[in-house]
Design a protein around this motif. Structure first.
Motif, PDB file in Angstrom:
ATOM      1  N   LEU A 374       0.825  -1.205   0.000  1.00 12.07           N
ATOM      2  CA  LEU A 374       0.000   0.000   0.000  1.00 12.07           C
ATOM      3  C   LEU A 374       0.862   1.260   0.000  1.00 12.07           C
ATOM      4  O   LEU A 374       0.570   2.232  -0.715  1.00 12.07           O
ATOM      5  N   SER A 375       1.928   1.235   0.793  1.00 13.46           N
ATOM      6  CA  SER A 375       2.828   2.380   0.837  1.00 13.46           C
ATOM      7  C   SER A 375       3.523   2.587  -0.502  1.00 13.46           C
ATOM      8  O   SER A 375       3.642   3.721  -0.998  1.00 13.46           O
ATOM      9  N   LEU A 376       3.959   1.477  -1.109  1.00 18.10           N
ATOM     10  CA  LEU A 376       4.597   1.573  -2.423  1.00 18.10           C
ATOM     11  C   LEU A 376       3.616   2.099  -3.464  1.00 18.10           C
ATOM     12  O   LEU A 376       3.969   2.944  -4.300  1.00 18.10           O
ATOM     13  N   GLY A 377       2.377   1.612  -3.432  1.00 13.86           N
ATOM     14  CA  GLY A 377       1.387   2.090  -4.386  1.00 13.86           C
ATOM     15  C   GLY A 377       1.104   3.569  -4.225  1.00 13.86           C
ATOM     16  O   GLY A 377       0.992   4.304  -5.220  1.00 13.86           O
ATOM     17  N   ALA A 378       0.985   4.034  -2.978  1.00 11.05           N
ATOM     18  CA  ALA A 378       0.734   5.458  -2.737  1.00 11.05           C
ATOM     19  C   ALA A 378       1.880   6.317  -3.251  1.00 11.05           C
ATOM     20  O   ALA A 378       1.667   7.379  -3.858  1.00 11.05           O
ATOM     21  N   ARG A 379       3.103   5.869  -3.034  1.00  6.29           N
ATOM     22  CA  ARG A 379       4.260   6.635  -3.514  1.00  6.29           C
ATOM     23  C   ARG A 379       4.340   6.626  -5.032  1.00  6.29           C
ATOM     24  O   ARG A 379       4.601   7.655  -5.662  1.00  6.29           O
ATOM     25  N   LEU A 380       4.126   5.443  -5.630  1.00  2.00           N
ATOM     26  CA  LEU A 380       4.211   5.348  -7.080  1.00  2.00           C
ATOM     27  C   LEU A 380       3.142   6.192  -7.776  1.00  2.00           C
ATOM     28  O   LEU A 380       3.380   6.724  -8.864  1.00  2.00           O
ATOM     29  N   SER A 381       1.976   6.306  -7.170  1.00  2.00           N
ATOM     30  CA  SER A 381       0.894   7.045  -7.815  1.00  2.00           C
ATOM     31  C   SER A 381       1.105   8.549  -7.777  1.00  2.00           C
ATOM     32  O   SER A 381       0.473   9.277  -8.554  1.00  2.00           O
ATOM     33  N   THR A 382       1.978   9.038  -6.899  1.00  2.00           N
ATOM     34  CA  THR A 382       2.164  10.495  -6.763  1.00  2.00           C
ATOM     35  C   THR A 382       3.598  10.959  -7.011  1.00  2.00           C
ATOM     36  O   THR A 382       3.805  12.099  -7.398  1.00  2.00           O
ATOM     37  N   ASP A 383       4.567  10.097  -6.788  1.00  2.00           N
ATOM     38  CA  ASP A 383       5.973  10.490  -6.897  1.00  2.00           C
ATOM     39  C   ASP A 383       6.453  10.291  -8.337  1.00  2.00           C
ATOM     40  O   ASP A 383       6.703   9.161  -8.780  1.00  2.00           O
ATOM     41  N   GLU A 384       6.574  11.388  -9.069  1.00  2.00           N
ATOM     42  CA  GLU A 384       6.998  11.295 -10.467  1.00  2.00           C
ATOM     43  C   GLU A 384       8.435  10.791 -10.590  1.00  2.00           C
ATOM     44  O   GLU A 384       8.767  10.101 -11.555  1.00  2.00           O
ATOM     45  N   ARG A 385       9.263  11.142  -9.642  1.00  2.00           N
ATOM     46  CA  ARG A 385      10.654  10.684  -9.683  1.00  2.00           C
ATOM     47  C   ARG A 385      10.725   9.165  -9.564  1.00  2.00           C
ATOM     48  O   ARG A 385      11.451   8.495 -10.310  1.00  2.00           O
ATOM     49  N   LEU A 386       9.944   8.591  -8.631  1.00  2.00           N
ATOM     50  CA  LEU A 386       9.918   7.146  -8.461  1.00  2.00           C
ATOM     51  C   LEU A 386       9.283   6.476  -9.675  1.00  2.00           C
ATOM     52  O   LEU A 386       9.731   5.402 -10.110  1.00  2.00           O
ATOM     53  N   GLN A 387       8.239   7.096 -10.228  1.00  2.00           N
ATOM     54  CA  GLN A 387       7.621   6.563 -11.439  1.00  2.00           C
ATOM     55  C   GLN A 387       8.635   6.485 -12.578  1.00  2.00           C
ATOM     56  O   GLN A 387       8.727   5.478 -13.285  1.00  2.00           O
ATOM     57  N   GLY A 388       9.379   7.585 -12.749  1.00  2.00           N
ATOM     58  CA  GLY A 388      10.381   7.607 -13.815  1.00  2.00           C
ATOM     59  C   GLY A 388      11.458   6.559 -13.619  1.00  2.00           C
ATOM     60  O   GLY A 388      11.917   5.932 -14.588  1.00  2.00           O
TER      61      GLY A 388
END
Length: 464
Positions: A374-388
């Motif tokens: 859940l924590s990873l999903g929340a970060r991935l959905s908002t953190d563009e740096r982590l998404q990239g």
């Protein structure tokens, strides 16, 4: 259906194509032969199914329609020509020209469509029976086309970048229901992996790894540094306190044993009362000494212990002889069967603990895994740096697979097509696309008639 060599086209009337000679029909009961060849050749050939046979019946109906249209324009041409020669009027010439061009267009498109699957009328005309004769080349061309246009690293990167996998994955994982599902699947996979693994194999690997690692690393300097820090922090004082307390209690409970030991070591010529007096004196002094060490934190003996431990810590780090003795002791301990049994049995304990945690929905392991997802999903959905960063990893991995294994992937296509039987390949492809190809014949008849009418009209107008 009669089988032919891949380099020879099936004879007309022996195949089932929709684009065969006008009015040609397929002989019934031909589905079993491809199935027998499929069993003989394994996975190298198409599997001709009942659904394909149903499609082929639709192809035959469309072929009959196209052939009927050809016969219709032929009849119209014959009647219009007769009417023109009988002086029926100028309209007969227009109709005859249109019908004649329609026949030409129908025959030309019939030839073109038929040439894809077999030799028209069985004549050895070059560049006919294209699928049967050029199957392998078509497979190689298809593989090369896929490799150049779909398995390019740049194409894969751009496509994956457009998908935004990191953001989508984060949004999906942020849903509690999805996190629960992933946690359950991971638990199932973990239990399956632990079930498949044989305990004896894992224990052997773990034991060998621990033993090899312990043999490769010198432990004396590390022990010395740790001991030095323990003494500097005074952390060993509790251990000394405990030893003193236990020694005092032991002496109180076993005073007779101490005096007997002293008396037993006395010379035989000394009187027994002297031995008892000496034993009693030794016991009282020993008890006093231990009691003072227990009750006095600044006792000189405690200081001596501190100095001894500091010196020993220094020797463990710098004295060659001490370090060598520690290494020999380590090797002797590791070689003992009891130690090896403890190392090997550690896996059984770990395995049982993991299995129990994986099966329990409310175990700490599964709850932590769910929370982490859940924590990873929340970060991935908002953190563009982590998404990239995640998108970059996926793109690089996909590009590496494509660049490394593109040859194997494209050869799978060409080798698979090469393994197909030529006649079966033509028949199955025809069952799937033959109905649409018959519209080419129909369109050719109509367009040819219109073109012929236009040409006749223009030429008649310019000439008359």
């Amino acid at each position: 259906m009669e089988r032919t060599d891949p380099e020879r086209a099936p004879e007309p009337g022996k195949g089932s194509g929709a684009a065969g000679a006008p009015g040609a029909a397929e002989a019934p009961g031909t589905v079993g032969a491809p199935a027998r060849q499929q069993a003989a050749r394994g996975l190298g050939s198409f599997s001709y199914t009942a659904a394909d046979e149903e499609k082929l019946r639709g192809v035959r109906r469309m072929k009959a329609t196209a052939t009927g249209l050809l016969l219709l324009v032929a009849v119209v041409f014959a009647l219009a020509t007769w009417a023109k020669n009988s002086g029926a009027g100028s309209w007969a010439g227009y109709v005859a020209a249109a019908a004649e061009a329609g026949m030409v267009g129908a025959l030309a498109d019939w030839f073109a469509v038929t040439a894809l699957f077999r030799r028209p009328l069985g004549l050895p005309i070059p560049h006919t029976a294209i699928i049967a004769n050029k199957k392998d080349q078509l497979g190689a061309s298809l593989g090369a086309f896929v490799g150049e246009n779909f398995l390019s690293a740049d194409v894969v990167r751009s496509r994956l970048r457009a998908l935004g996998i990191g953001r989508r994955l984060g949004t999906w994982l942020a849903e509690p229901a999805h996190a629960d599902r992933v946690t359950a699947e991971l638990s199932t996979a973990l239990r399956g992996a632990l079930t498949v693994l044989r305990d004896s194999d894992v224990q052997a690997v773990v034991g060998e790894a621990i033993t090899r690692r312990a043999d490769a690393v010198e432990i004396a300097p590390g022990i010395g540094k740790t001991l030095d820090k323990v003494v500097a922090d005074g952390a060993h004082h509790r251990a000394v306190d405990l030893i003193c307390v236990r020694a005092h209690d032991w002496l109180v409970e076993h005073g007779d044993s101490v005096m007997d030991a002293v008396q037993g070591g006395a010379p035989g010529w000394t009187p027994r009362f002297v031995d008892r007096r000496i034993g009693d004196r030794v016991y009282k002094e020993l008890l006093r000494f231990i009691t003072e060490m227990r009750d006095m934190p600044s006792h000189p003996a405690r200081g001596a212990i501190d100095r001894f431990l500091r010196d020993f810590a220094t020797d463990l780090q710098s004295d060659t002889d001490t370090r060598a003795r520690v290494e020999r002791l380590k090797s002797e301990l590791l070689a003992r069967p009891e130690v090896q049994d403890i190392i090997a049995s550690a896996w059984s304990s770990v395995r049982a603990m993991i299995m129990s945690a994986a099966e329990d929905d409310r175990s700490e392991l599964r709850l932590r895994a769910r929370a982490s997802l859940l924590s990873l999903g929340a970060r991935l959905s908002t953190d563009e740096r982590l998404q990239g960063k995640l998108d970059g990893w996926i793109e690089e991995a996909a590009a590496y697979v494509v660049a490394t294994y593109r040859g194997e992937i494209t050869s799978l296509i060409s080798d698979t097509v090469a393994g197909w039987d030529a006649a079966d390949t033509s028949k199955k492809i025809e069952a799937h696309i033959g109905r649409d190809l018959q519209f080419i014949r129909i369109n050719g008849t109509v367009v040819g008639a219109l073109a012929g009418l236009l040409i006749y009209t223009v030429s008649h107008a310019l000439g008359g």
